[in-house]
Design a protein around this motif. Structure first.
Motif, mmCIF file in Angstrom:
data_model
loop_
_atom_site.group_PDB
_atom_site.id
_atom_site.type_symbol
_atom_site.label_atom_id
_atom_site.label_comp_id
_atom_site.label_asym_id
_atom_site.label_seq_id
_atom_site.Cartn_x
_atom_site.Cartn_y
_atom_site.Cartn_z
ATOM 1 N N THR A 148 46.537 36.994 14.360
ATOM 2 C CA THR A 148 45.299 36.484 13.774
ATOM 3 C C THR A 148 44.569 35.502 14.695
ATOM 4 O O THR A 148 43.496 35.006 14.331
ATOM 5 N N ALA A 162 38.887 36.962 12.676
ATOM 6 C CA ALA A 162 38.286 37.102 11.350
ATOM 7 C C ALA A 162 36.921 37.777 11.426
ATOM 8 O O ALA A 162 36.593 38.648 10.601
ATOM 9 N N SER A 172 42.715 44.823 10.052
ATOM 10 C CA SER A 172 43.182 43.457 9.851
ATOM 11 C C SER A 172 44.671 43.253 10.112
ATOM 12 O O SER A 172 45.130 42.110 10.201
ATOM 13 N N ALA A 173 45.439 44.333 10.207
ATOM 14 C CA ALA A 173 46.896 44.189 10.384
ATOM 15 C C ALA A 173 47.414 45.124 11.456
ATOM 16 O O ALA A 173 46.811 46.153 11.771
ATOM 17 N N TYR A 186 51.909 40.711 11.421
ATOM 18 C CA TYR A 186 50.819 39.833 11.855
ATOM 19 C C TYR A 186 51.266 38.998 13.058
ATOM 20 O O TYR A 186 50.627 38.010 13.400
ATOM 21 N N ALA A 224 49.619 37.621 2.886
ATOM 22 C CA ALA A 224 48.803 37.902 4.071
ATOM 23 C C ALA A 224 47.775 38.992 3.803
ATOM 24 O O ALA A 224 46.645 38.927 4.298
ATOM 25 N N ARG A 227 44.435 37.856 2.508
ATOM 26 C CA ARG A 227 43.550 37.235 3.490
ATOM 27 C C ARG A 227 42.919 35.942 2.969
ATOM 28 O O ARG A 227 41.737 35.666 3.171
ATOM 29 N N GLY A 262 38.004 44.661 5.036
ATOM 30 C CA GLY A 262 39.166 44.135 5.740
ATOM 31 C C GLY A 262 40.412 44.032 4.901
ATOM 32 O O GLY A 262 41.484 43.681 5.423
ATOM 33 N N TYR A 263 40.306 44.332 3.615
ATOM 34 C CA TYR A 263 41.466 44.309 2.723
ATOM 35 C C TYR A 263 42.135 45.681 2.621
ATOM 36 O O TYR A 263 43.066 45.853 1.848
#
Length: 299
Positions: A148, A162, A172-173, A186, A224, A227, A262-263
């Motif tokens: 991250t 981000a 995102s992961a 992550y 995580a 987010r 992003g989820y």
């Protein structure tokens, strides 16, 4: 007289680091023993790996001392990823081990590595170009890095992690590989390989000074995937024939939408012919269509 004895050999770590030895004149001193561990030992099991050194000029099988017969009889497996397909040793992408790249590896025994290659510059970020689609990457440094905290060069603009996720540049992961299945991650651990999904051609910039993984970065995967939003997630696990796909998440979060964002985290390509593979399928998301391992929706 008592001496402190130390030993060294390039590519090996002595255990213990030193020993005390009592020496008498005219008497041979015995049993001052050390165990010399190699730089790293790769598991015989199918693993997703990387190297924090560059060996671009050395054949991978030579580097790992793989016997000639095992390079062609299927005993030694080394696979990379290029142009959205696997390449296998001795094809170009899997011919050598290079910093910043990830590889699937397996052999009939554990594989020790005792040769140090060329190290990355630890005073500046290391660049990893990502092409649209899936990319196999690795940590180029000998310390763990926080995923991250990577920066992303996107069309000339340098973005935080981000912002890169929010603008749809990257997923995102990360996904690592363990026990025959993919695991959300992550952290960029040294010696491990990872899948990352890019939605544009971008450049990852991994900073060895400001991007290290620390205790404060340790967040349970169940949190995580949210987010930082309020919500909940559930881990969905599938097992069959002694194999498992253990890390799939669905839930709701205050910051999430019901569409692509992003989820949602897409699942990497399958490797091999024995696997359990669970996905949340979305076929109506255009260029984001696919099977997802994380599907967190609006609260």
């Amino acid at each position: 007289v008592t001496y402190t004895v130390t030993v060294s050999a390039k590519g090996f770590t002595p255990i213990p680091t030193s020993r005390q030895a009592a020496v008498q004149t005219g008497v041979e001193t015995k049993n001052v023993n050390f165990q010399m561990d190699p730089l790293h030992t790769f598991s015989s099991m199918l693993s997703l790996v990387s190297v924090p050194y560059d060996y671009a000029s050395v054949d991978a099988a030579d580097l790992l001392s793989i016997p000639a017969a095992d390079r062609t009889n299927g005993a030694f497996l080394l696979a990379g990823w290029d142009l959205q397909k696997y390449q296998y040793y001795p094809q170009t992408v899997a011919k050598t081990l290079q910093m910043g790249r990830g590889y699937f590896m397996a052999y009939k025994t554990n594989i020790p590595l005792s040769t140090e290659g060329v190290s990355a510059d630890t005073t500046r970020p290391f660049d990893i170009p990502l092409t649209i689609g899936w990319n196999l990457i690795g940590n180029p440094f000998t310390t763990d890095m926080d995923w991250t905290k990577v920066m992303v060069l996107d069309g000339g603009a340098l973005k935080s992690f981000a912002d890169a996720v929010a603008s749809g540049a990257i997923s995102s992961a990360l996904y690592s590989f363990s026990g025959g299945g993919y695991i959300l991650d992550y952290k960029l651990a040294t010696w491990r390989g990872y899948w990352v999904r890019a939605y544009r051609n971008v450049v990852l910039k991994i900073d060895p000074v400001n991007g290290r993984y620390g205790r404060a970065a340790r967040v349970a995967t169940s949190r995580a995937v949210l987010r930082g939003s309020n919500g909940w997630s559930v881990n969905l696990r599938a097992e069959a024939g002694g194999l498992a796909d253990a890390d799939n998440r669905f839930g709701v979060a205050s910051g999430a939408s019901n569409g692509f964002d992003g989820y949602k985290v897409e699942k990497p390509p399958i490797f091999g012919d024995r696997y359990v593979y669970l996905t949340f399928d979305h076929s109506d998301w255009g260029d984001k269509s696919g099977g997802y391992g994380v599907d967190v929706r609006a609260a």
